[in-house]
Every structure is written in C-alpha cells, then in structure tokens.
Design a protein around this motif. Structure first.
Motif, PDB file in Angstrom:
ATOM      1  N   UNK A 504       2.439  14.891  -3.656  1.00 33.71           N
ATOM      2  CA  UNK A 504       1.691  14.296  -2.703  1.00 33.71           C
ATOM      3  C   UNK A 504       2.673  13.841  -1.619  1.00 33.71           C
ATOM      4  N   UNK A 505       2.342  14.058  -0.391  1.00 35.86           N
ATOM      5  CA  UNK A 505       3.058  13.530   0.770  1.00 35.86           C
ATOM      6  C   UNK A 505       2.365  12.706   1.361  1.00 35.86           C
ATOM      7  N   UNK A 511      -2.548  12.006   3.965  1.00 38.18           N
ATOM      8  CA  UNK A 511      -1.728  12.386   2.799  1.00 38.18           C
ATOM      9  C   UNK A 511      -2.044  13.724   2.301  1.00 38.18           C
ATOM     10  N   UNK A 512      -1.168  14.425   1.910  1.00 40.49           N
ATOM     11  CA  UNK A 512      -1.373  15.991   1.665  1.00 40.49           C
ATOM     12  C   UNK A 512      -1.108  16.182   0.075  1.00 40.49           C
ATOM     13  N   UNK A 513      -1.708  16.789  -0.667  1.00 38.70           N
ATOM     14  CA  UNK A 513      -1.513  16.895  -2.017  1.00 38.70           C
ATOM     15  C   UNK A 513      -1.535  18.779  -2.270  1.00 38.70           C
ATOM     16  N   UNK A 535      -5.882  17.409   2.003  1.00 43.23           N
ATOM     17  CA  UNK A 535      -5.504  16.485   2.801  1.00 43.23           C
ATOM     18  C   UNK A 535      -6.575  15.370   2.693  1.00 43.23           C
ATOM     19  N   UNK A 536      -6.308  14.165   2.711  1.00 46.90           N
ATOM     20  CA  UNK A 536      -6.974  12.932   2.987  1.00 46.90           C
ATOM     21  C   UNK A 536      -6.431  12.179   4.175  1.00 46.90           C
ATOM     22  N   UNK A 537      -7.312  11.471   5.038  1.00 45.95           N
ATOM     23  CA  UNK A 537      -6.853  10.824   6.191  1.00 45.95           C
ATOM     24  C   UNK A 537      -6.925   9.500   5.863  1.00 45.95           C
ATOM     25  N   UNK A 538      -6.055   8.760   6.337  1.00 48.84           N
ATOM     26  CA  UNK A 538      -5.950   7.280   6.284  1.00 48.84           C
ATOM     27  C   UNK A 538      -7.349   6.584   7.098  1.00 48.84           C
ATOM     28  N   UNK A 539      -8.162   5.760   6.391  1.00 50.20           N
ATOM     29  CA  UNK A 539      -9.304   5.161   6.692  1.00 50.20           C
ATOM     30  C   UNK A 539     -10.549   6.137   6.656  1.00 50.20           C
ATOM     31  N   UNK A 541     -11.463   8.222   3.541  1.00 49.67           N
ATOM     32  CA  UNK A 541     -11.126   8.886   2.089  1.00 49.67           C
ATOM     33  C   UNK A 541     -12.129   9.954   1.723  1.00 49.67           C
ATOM     34  N   UNK A 542     -11.411  10.705   1.034  1.00 51.32           N
ATOM     35  CA  UNK A 542     -12.153  12.173   0.507  1.00 51.32           C
ATOM     36  C   UNK A 542     -11.318  13.448   1.000  1.00 51.32           C
ATOM     37  N   UNK A 543     -11.202  14.377   0.137  1.00 51.11           N
ATOM     38  CA  UNK A 543     -10.444  15.703   0.152  1.00 51.11           C
ATOM     39  C   UNK A 543     -10.941  16.578   0.998  1.00 51.11           C
ATOM     40  N   UNK A 544     -10.098  17.023   1.809  1.00 51.43           N
ATOM     41  CA  UNK A 544     -10.308  18.368   2.640  1.00 51.43           C
ATOM     42  C   UNK A 544      -9.353  19.369   2.309  1.00 51.43           C
ATOM     43  N   UNK A 545      -9.743  20.692   2.563  1.00 48.20           N
ATOM     44  CA  UNK A 545      -8.701  21.641   2.634  1.00 48.20           C
ATOM     45  C   UNK A 545      -7.562  21.744   3.561  1.00 48.20           C
ATOM     46  N   UNK A 546      -6.461  21.831   3.245  1.00 47.23           N
ATOM     47  CA  UNK A 546      -5.396  21.794   4.262  1.00 47.23           C
ATOM     48  C   UNK A 546      -5.493  23.022   4.931  1.00 47.23           C
TER      49      UNK A 546
END
Length: 546
Positions: A504-505, A511-513, A535-539, A541-546
């Motif tokens: 996780x970066x 952030x990117x997992x 990826x999930x964006x600051x502010x 939340x929730x996962x999206x394909x990179x």
C-alpha cells in the motif's frame, strides 16, 4: 487437540501450580504471576544466570535464525537476534549462561560509517534472544546493522527510522502479510517481498501455527531435510513454542524479508491456539491450564519478535496494542483482537446472527483498548489513520439470501463493538480510515459502510485484507464462492484466493493497493505478479480500480 493431561511428564506440575489460583483476574496479581512463571519455566524479569560464557567459546555459528528490526520511531529502532547454533534443540545448543553480544548500526552496508555501537546480553532465561533499542538516530533514514559474538558475525540487516513527528512527508509504502503455516508450503512470497522497495512491513497474525509438523515438513516434500520428532506434536510448553519459532525462522525467505525491512507485528490466534478468546480455550481445557499455555506462548512470541520492552509479557498478559506515527502522513494503531475479546457467540464458526452475537456488551477489543483507540483518534492529526489488526472488519455474508451466515470469529460476531469503533472514528473526524487485515487466507478489497444493512449508506473507510503467505496451500484466483460472495456483499471490490502479500503506497492525495500473488507454494520458486491494483482518494473513501 492434545491436552496437557495427555503429556504425563508435564501434567502434574502444571495442575499443581494451577490449583493455587482460579479465574484470570487472580493471575494479574504479583504472587499469582510469579507462581505462573515458575510453573511454566518462565523466570521473573531481572533473573540472571550465574555465569557468563566467553563468546570465543561458541564453536558454531550462533546466528542461524537471522536478524530482524521493528517498531521504528523517529529516533529509534528495535534490533533483534537470537543465538542458536543448534536451533532444533530446546536450548538452541547453548549452555545456561549469559553471553555478551556486540552490535553496530551504520549508514552503509560495509560499516565504514558506524553511527552507533554497543553491547547487549543474551540471557538464557529469554532463550538467548537479544532486543536492542538503538536510540538517538536521525529520523526518516535508512541504516544497516549487525551483531557479533566471539569470531562470529551475523548477516547484515537493513532498517529505517520513522520520519519526525512534524515532518510533512508525502509518501510511505508499506507491505501487509499474514498467515504462514510452515507445513502448508514454502514462504516464497517473502523472498519477493525482500526485494520490494517498502518502508515497513506489517505482520497481521498467525506468524506460526501450533499444529504438529511431520518429518517431511508437511507440504514441503521438496525439502531435502528430515525434521526431528520434536516438531511432530502440538505446541504446549515454552520449549515447544521456542522450537516452533526456530523452525519457522530457519526458512531463508522469511529471514531475507526480516533482514530487508523493519516489521511491525501483532498476533492472531495460532501463535497460541486456534480461535481462543481471551482466557477461554478452543476446547474444554480448564481455564487455569489454558492460561499456563498462553503464558508460554506469549513469552515465546515476545522473545522471537522485534518488540520493545513495554511489550514484554507478565505471566499470561502482554500489552501488544500500541501506536506508531510516520510524520504527518500516517498513524498506525496496532490492535490486539484476541487477548481481551468476549467468547465467540454460537461457537466460533459461521452462524446465523442473533441476540447473543448482537449483544451490545460484547467486545472484540476489550473496554480499555477500545477507549485507548478512540481517545487516540481524537488527538490524531495524521492524513491517514491506519488500523493494522487481525480479523475481517467489514460485514461478510456467505450468501445473497435472507438466511445468510456470518463468521462469529470476525467483527461480524461482534457488531456492536464494530459500531462503537465506527462511531468513534466519526466523532473524531477521521476522514481517511484504512483497516489492514489478515486471517482469512484470501485477498479482499472492501469498502467500509456506515450501515452494512444498507448498501447505499455512506462509505466511511477502506479495508485491505492481505492473503496468506502459505496457509491453505496453493490457492485459486477465483475460489468456488467468488460470485456468491460478490453478490452477497456489494461493498466487496476485490476477491482473490492465491497466496502472497499486499503493498500500500500512501500519499497526500490518495493511496494505492497492489495485491501481489504467487501461483503456488507447495513447490519452491514461484514467480510473483500483481493480481490487481486499487486506489482510494483522500477525503473520498472507497476503492476504485487503478
């Protein structure tokens, strides 16, 4: 499961000691803790051997179990090793004497620029393990370290301090790992992780398994060595647990990962016993007897991990939950969801939820740890608040119908406890909540919902579940319940059943997992690949394909 009564030479001594105290609360007082320590062969803190062995008399390489570092702070890091010339012997092949160990910390791998050096004592009471708290270091910097005994020098380890508390650091890359059953396969994923460019590794539990390991090492049939019979039994005593850690740490890939990166560790159940809950064992063992076993397991865990002095256990109690910060970018609240939990409702498997599991009094963390976590969040100024812990946090129904089952061993078996955590995060204004999880031997990416009964409810965080290193043997990309689990849980964004780890970066904006997997573990040499990235964006939340 083997019980102590099945081992005649151990049973009477332990039962005699156990008669002197009853329920767990009595074991927290000094006299009972001392009795417990005596009964399990655990000397009181500060005990010392009568004599010191000259390191020049150590005739065989004592660094067979490698080196490790952990719990990085801005000006300090913990350095670890264990002296064990013969790791498959209960005493590691050393007499019951103290041994002086010299250590060095340098800016370069060749040690031409040594910045700290010192001497530590390896006590036989602690299995000749060494825990050095190297201090007064520059924050946010890479260091190299090594140990010496007589004419022997350890492998070189690499570690890193955390950034200063006020540092406006913009990037941090971590790895998360869990569940490494030696008998289920090779630790190939660790060999690949050792070559990854990460700042810190979080181990989320099941570092070892208590089950017997046969002479061929279980699934490790390609190993060209025969294991001694001492491993072909369930771990019960301090010697058993010490030997099992020694077996695991002889794995070259595990040693390589420890030498390459600082680790932050927390346990789950198998470091002691499958699915235990607080002072309650898996099976019908008397509580006093189980706590003797727990004391031995906790002692061996501390001895063999890069943990600091505050984590050293007292009898059957050990404070493992703690907090680490990496500048202003991230704060990590490492949880212990085993030692203080209520007993599982309706048994410890998959069950229909009901009044018992939904009782508001039930807790997975215990009241003190829960209060510590929520109070800490109120004071946090970190961009990312990360929760490394053991069992799946998000709801996970087994089928898309009204008769669904939930795992009583996970947070689903303690929904009121989970709701208190989420309410506390909301009250503290935690915007970027990330939960890191192990335990289930698969990789998941999950959105954390404010109300899991309502798929349209607000997403309040992200959960990243690291698959196992080897537990479960060879996995499958799409397990048999892949489609069913996705249908039952709309917040499930990713599901993969192969072995590996996750990186996780973390950055200021997001952030990117990356879910890293190997295709097999029952034979050595598997390649590693990225199964998926999110990826999930600051502010937001929730996962999206990179």
């Amino acid at each position: 499961m083997i019980q102590l009564s099945d081992v005649p030479e151990r049973s009477e001594e332990l039962r005699s000691a156990a008669r002197h105290f009853g329920r767990r609360r009595f074991l927290t007082v000094t006299g009972a803790a001392a009795a417990l320590a005596f009964a399990t062969g655990l000397p009181a803190a500060g005990a010392a051997a009568a004599a010191e062995l000259d390191g020049r008399r150590v005739a065989e390489d004592p660094f067979t179990l490698g080196v490790a570092s952990g719990d990085p702070l801005p000006g300090s890091v913990l350095l670890w090793t264990r002296l064990a010339p013969r790791p498959f012997e209960p005493d590691g092949g050393l007499p019951a004497h103290r041994i002086s160990v010299h250590w060095e910390l340098a800016h370069d791998e060749r040690f031409t620029r040594v910045v700290r050096r010192g001497r530590a004592t390896a006590h036989p009471e602690f299995g000749h393990t060494v825990h050095v708290e190297a201090e007064h270091l520059d924050p946010g910097r890479t260091f190299f370290y090594r140990f010496r005994v007589g004419d022997w020098t350890s492998p070189v380890g690499r570690t890193r301090t955390a950034p200063a508390p006020w540092a406006r650091n913009t990037a941090l890359k971590l790895a998360a790992v869990s569940c490494q059953a030696y008998h289920d396969g090779y630790f190939t994923a660790y060999g690949h992780l050792a070559r990854e460019d990460v700042d810190v590794v979080f181990h989320l539990g099941d570092y070892l398994y208590e089950y017997a390991v046969n002479a061929t090492g279980g699934a490790r049939a390609h190993t060209d060595r025969t294991l001694p019979a001492v491993f072909d039994r369930e771990t019960l005593t301090l010697d058993d647990y010490r030997l099992r850690y020694a077996l695991y740490k002889t794995d070259p890939d595990l040693r390589a990962a420890h030498a390459a990166h600082p680790f932050v560790v927390t346990w789950d159940d198998h470091e002691t016993e499958n699915n235990y809950a607080g002072g309650i064992p898996e099976n019908s063992v008397p509580p006093e007897e189980f706590l003797l076993r727990r004391a031995a397991a906790y002692r061996a865990y501390w001895e063999h991990q890069p943990l600091r002095a505050p984590q050293r256990p007292q009898g059957p109690d050990m404070r493992l939950y703690r907090r680490l910060s990496f500048g202003r970018l991230a704060r990590f609240d490492i949880l212990d969801t085993r030692q203080y939990r209520s007993d599982q409702a309706y048994g410890d498997g998959w069950q229909v939820p009901g009044p018992e599991s939904e009782n508001p009094a039930r807790t997975l963390t215990g009241a003190t740890q829960e209060r510590w976590l929520l109070d800490g969040w109120r004071r946090s100024r970190a961009r990312w608040n990360v929760l490394p812990q053991q069992v799946v946090f998000a709801e996970r129904r087994d089928r898309p119908s009204a008769d669904f089952l939930l795992s009583m061993d996970s947070w689903d078996g303690y929904p009121a406890s989970r709701q208190r955590i989420l309410a506390g995060a909301d009250a503290a204004g935690v915007e970027n909540l990330m939960v890191l999880t192990g335990d289930v031997h698969v990789g998941y990416g999950l959105d954390i919902k404010a109300d899991f009964r309502d798929p349209a409810s607000r997403t309040v965080g992200t959960e990243i579940v690291a698959t196992s290193i080897s537990s479960g043997r060879n996995g499958a990309e799409r397990p048999a319940n892949h489609a069913r689990l996705h249908q039952a849980n709309p917040h499930l964004r990713f599901y993969d059943g192969r072995r590996g780890y996750v990186t996780v970066a973390l950055g200021e904006d997001g952030a990117r997992a990356d879910f890293r997997t190997v295709p097999y573990v029952t034979t050595p040499g598997a390649p590693v690949a990225t199964a998926a990235s999110f990826v999930t964006e600051a502010g937001d939340p929730g996962l999206k394909p990179a």
